[in-house]
Design a protein around this motif. Sequence first.
Motif, PDB file in Angstrom:
ATOM      1  N   TYR A  75     -41.613  -7.469   5.305  1.00  0.00           N
ATOM      2  CA  TYR A  75     -41.909  -8.891   5.421  1.00  0.00           C
ATOM      3  C   TYR A  75     -40.888  -9.678   4.609  1.00  0.00           C
ATOM      4  O   TYR A  75     -40.472  -9.236   3.528  1.00  0.00           O
ATOM      5  CB  TYR A  75     -43.340  -9.183   4.962  1.00  0.00           C
ATOM      6  N   THR A  76     -40.468 -10.808   5.136  1.00  0.00           N
ATOM      7  CA  THR A  76     -39.420 -11.597   4.491  1.00  0.00           C
ATOM      8  C   THR A  76     -40.016 -12.761   3.703  1.00  0.00           C
ATOM      9  O   THR A  76     -40.972 -13.409   4.138  1.00  0.00           O
ATOM     10  CB  THR A  76     -38.432 -12.140   5.528  1.00  0.00           C
ATOM     11  N   LEU A  77     -39.430 -13.017   2.546  1.00  0.00           N
ATOM     12  CA  LEU A  77     -39.855 -14.128   1.693  1.00  0.00           C
ATOM     13  C   LEU A  77     -38.618 -14.897   1.245  1.00  0.00           C
ATOM     14  O   LEU A  77     -37.682 -14.312   0.699  1.00  0.00           O
ATOM     15  CB  LEU A  77     -40.629 -13.599   0.491  1.00  0.00           C
ATOM     16  N   TRP A  78     -38.612 -16.208   1.511  1.00  0.00           N
ATOM     17  CA  TRP A  78     -37.530 -17.072   1.043  1.00  0.00           C
ATOM     18  C   TRP A  78     -38.052 -17.928  -0.106  1.00  0.00           C
ATOM     19  O   TRP A  78     -39.150 -18.479  -0.031  1.00  0.00           O
ATOM     20  CB  TRP A  78     -37.039 -17.999   2.159  1.00  0.00           C
ATOM     21  N   ASP A  79     -37.264 -18.037  -1.174  1.00  0.00           N
ATOM     22  CA  ASP A  79     -37.670 -18.900  -2.273  1.00  0.00           C
ATOM     23  C   ASP A  79     -36.467 -19.663  -2.822  1.00  0.00           C
ATOM     24  O   ASP A  79     -35.317 -19.299  -2.552  1.00  0.00           O
ATOM     25  CB  ASP A  79     -38.383 -18.091  -3.368  1.00  0.00           C
ATOM     26  N   LYS A  81     -38.757  -8.331   1.570  1.00  0.00           N
ATOM     27  CA  LYS A  81     -37.333  -8.605   1.450  1.00  0.00           C
ATOM     28  C   LYS A  81     -37.180 -10.060   1.026  1.00  0.00           C
ATOM     29  O   LYS A  81     -37.489 -10.974   1.778  1.00  0.00           O
ATOM     30  CB  LYS A  81     -36.621  -8.357   2.781  1.00  0.00           C
ATOM     31  N   ARG A  82     -36.705 -10.263  -0.203  1.00  0.00           N
ATOM     32  CA  ARG A  82     -36.623 -11.600  -0.777  1.00  0.00           C
ATOM     33  C   ARG A  82     -35.224 -12.178  -0.634  1.00  0.00           C
ATOM     34  O   ARG A  82     -34.226 -11.514  -0.913  1.00  0.00           O
ATOM     35  CB  ARG A  82     -37.016 -11.541  -2.252  1.00  0.00           C
ATOM     36  N   THR A  83     -35.143 -13.451  -0.209  1.00  0.00           N
ATOM     37  CA  THR A  83     -33.890 -14.189  -0.134  1.00  0.00           C
ATOM     38  C   THR A  83     -34.041 -15.471  -0.946  1.00  0.00           C
ATOM     39  O   THR A  83     -34.985 -16.228  -0.733  1.00  0.00           O
ATOM     40  CB  THR A  83     -33.535 -14.554   1.317  1.00  0.00           C
ATOM     41  N   ALA A  84     -33.127 -15.699  -1.878  1.00  0.00           N
ATOM     42  CA  ALA A  84     -33.226 -16.870  -2.753  1.00  0.00           C
ATOM     43  C   ALA A  84     -32.030 -17.798  -2.554  1.00  0.00           C
ATOM     44  O   ALA A  84     -30.887 -17.348  -2.457  1.00  0.00           O
ATOM     45  CB  ALA A  84     -33.294 -16.433  -4.211  1.00  0.00           C
ATOM     46  N   SER A  85     -32.297 -19.100  -2.481  1.00  0.00           N
ATOM     47  CA  SER A  85     -31.238 -20.102  -2.407  1.00  0.00           C
ATOM     48  C   SER A  85     -31.756 -21.392  -3.027  1.00  0.00           C
ATOM     49  O   SER A  85     -32.946 -21.514  -3.313  1.00  0.00           O
ATOM     50  CB  SER A  85     -30.799 -20.339  -0.955  1.00  0.00           C
ATOM     51  N   LEU A 104     -41.181 -20.465   0.208  1.00  0.00           N
ATOM     52  CA  LEU A 104     -41.579 -21.346  -0.886  1.00  0.00           C
ATOM     53  C   LEU A 104     -40.705 -22.594  -0.844  1.00  0.00           C
ATOM     54  O   LEU A 104     -39.469 -22.489  -0.862  1.00  0.00           O
ATOM     55  CB  LEU A 104     -41.424 -20.653  -2.233  1.00  0.00           C
ATOM     56  N   VAL A 105     -41.341 -23.769  -0.798  1.00  0.00           N
ATOM     57  CA  VAL A 105     -40.601 -25.026  -0.710  1.00  0.00           C
ATOM     58  C   VAL A 105     -41.202 -26.056  -1.666  1.00  0.00           C
ATOM     59  O   VAL A 105     -42.393 -26.001  -1.984  1.00  0.00           O
ATOM     60  CB  VAL A 105     -40.602 -25.594   0.722  1.00  0.00           C
ATOM     61  N   PRO A 150     -47.257 -37.488 -11.298  1.00  0.00           N
ATOM     62  CA  PRO A 150     -47.076 -36.695 -10.076  1.00  0.00           C
ATOM     63  C   PRO A 150     -47.032 -35.197 -10.362  1.00  0.00           C
ATOM     64  O   PRO A 150     -46.623 -34.776 -11.447  1.00  0.00           O
ATOM     65  CB  PRO A 150     -45.732 -37.188  -9.540  1.00  0.00           C
ATOM     66  N   THR A 151     -47.450 -34.419  -9.391  1.00  0.00           N
ATOM     67  CA  THR A 151     -47.347 -32.967  -9.514  1.00  0.00           C
ATOM     68  C   THR A 151     -45.997 -32.500  -8.995  1.00  0.00           C
ATOM     69  O   THR A 151     -45.494 -32.983  -7.988  1.00  0.00           O
ATOM     70  CB  THR A 151     -48.455 -32.247  -8.719  1.00  0.00           C
ATOM     71  N   GLY A 152     -45.424 -31.562  -9.703  1.00  0.00           N
ATOM     72  CA  GLY A 152     -44.224 -30.882  -9.247  1.00  0.00           C
ATOM     73  C   GLY A 152     -44.578 -29.431  -8.992  1.00  0.00           C
ATOM     74  O   GLY A 152     -45.621 -28.950  -9.428  1.00  0.00           O
ATOM     75  N   GLY A 153     -43.704 -28.732  -8.307  1.00  0.00           N
ATOM     76  CA  GLY A 153     -43.966 -27.326  -8.033  1.00  0.00           C
ATOM     77  C   GLY A 153     -43.798 -26.996  -6.561  1.00  0.00           C
ATOM     78  O   GLY A 153     -43.779 -27.881  -5.703  1.00  0.00           O
ATOM     79  N   GLU A 154     -43.681 -25.720  -6.271  1.00  0.00           N
ATOM     80  CA  GLU A 154     -43.471 -25.275  -4.903  1.00  0.00           C
ATOM     81  C   GLU A 154     -44.779 -24.839  -4.240  1.00  0.00           C
ATOM     82  O   GLU A 154     -45.749 -24.496  -4.914  1.00  0.00           O
ATOM     83  CB  GLU A 154     -42.474 -24.110  -4.867  1.00  0.00           C
TER      84      GLU A 154
END
Length: 409
Positions: free
Chosen positions: A41-45, A72-76, A97-98, A293-297
């Motif tokens: 499974y792919t995860l982008w963060d 499988k993690r991809t980070a950018s 994650l956005v 305000p709230t911050g975070g993904e």
Amino acid sequence: MNSTARRARVVGALVVSAALVGSLAACTTSPTSSGTKGGTYTLWDPYPDRDASSTWAKAVDACATEVGVTIKRTASNTGDTVKDLTTAAGNLPDVALVDNPKVSTLADAGLLTTTKQNGFDVSSISKNILSAGEIDGKYYGVPTGANTLGLYYNPTVLSAAGVDIASVTDWASLTAALQKVVASGKKGITFSAVGTEEGSFQFLPWFWGAKADLTKLDSSSADAALSLWTDWLKKGLAPNSVIQNTQGTSWDEFKTGAYGFAENGSWFKGDADKAGYKSIQIPAENGGAAPAPTGGEFMTIPVQKDTSRYATSAKIVGCLSKGDTAATALGYVAPTKAGADAQLAADPTLKFWITAVGDAKPRTADNLGIKYGVISEQMYTAIQAALSGTATPSAALSTAQTAAAAKLK
């Protein structure tokens, strides 16, 4: 909320390692307990600064073990992650994650599943944090946790100026405190009013503290908030540098020890603790705490051709969001009461920030959704015009409201 803040969280992580150990231990049950085995499974963060040795990467690996799959993690970077999602053309990741204001943009583009579609139960998530991903009663993601803004102060500077922090309860008393600090030979307050989302983010507590509405940027309440900031600059209670300051450069100013106050985020708690700085919630115009305000993904589950994948994707999100797993690894306040309680037990000094997050409000609240981005752009443009002196607060906000209304037709 952004790359600057994310880098700062490495220095100012909110939670102690004991909490993380407990979180990861909770994610290392036998793969057979999940009822799912095998597959990738792919995860982008948006965390390119967090490599395989980071607490975040270890939390992801632990959840892969629990669910019984390979992740499988991809980070950018944040902006790149959103851009890549909108151009993926049928090759979307299983989990992405956005930044929370971008959830509505991606949902509007038809790229995200709702929690009803993917089967994720959001009943334990704190509603004020969860609502950042809500559009028309549907939830399009789950918060990893949240950070927010507060008013830091330097006790040494305030003491020398004869300021009792207990007296700071509203805008008038805060301004009086700033005047005393400046009269003592120090500087008043620093914050970020830069012409980007960071500027809007930092202005919102004052805007909401005046009971202003984001759909009415030209209201008398909005004028009062922007006039407060403008008057501080005119009277020398805040430096002109706030016009260019990011949250990071504003914090660097505060760390010089020359300022009495600084508006900034919970991600600087570690730095503040080391320096002996303290925090209070940002006061509303007429007293009480202003909503910050709230911050975070958010962890979202993008649309897949093979809808049978959603069940496992939901288990991955469930592992990362249960208790304080992701929040601890990323330096956030947990999105559930159980998670926040675990963090507080591990570190009692988190009480202030847990309370502040509990009182916070998402930027896309009131069902603004994708409208927020348009409104925010006009807001920070108005802030820049007013603080630089090219327009009065009233005129700047009137122009902002006209422009926002035209773009939202």
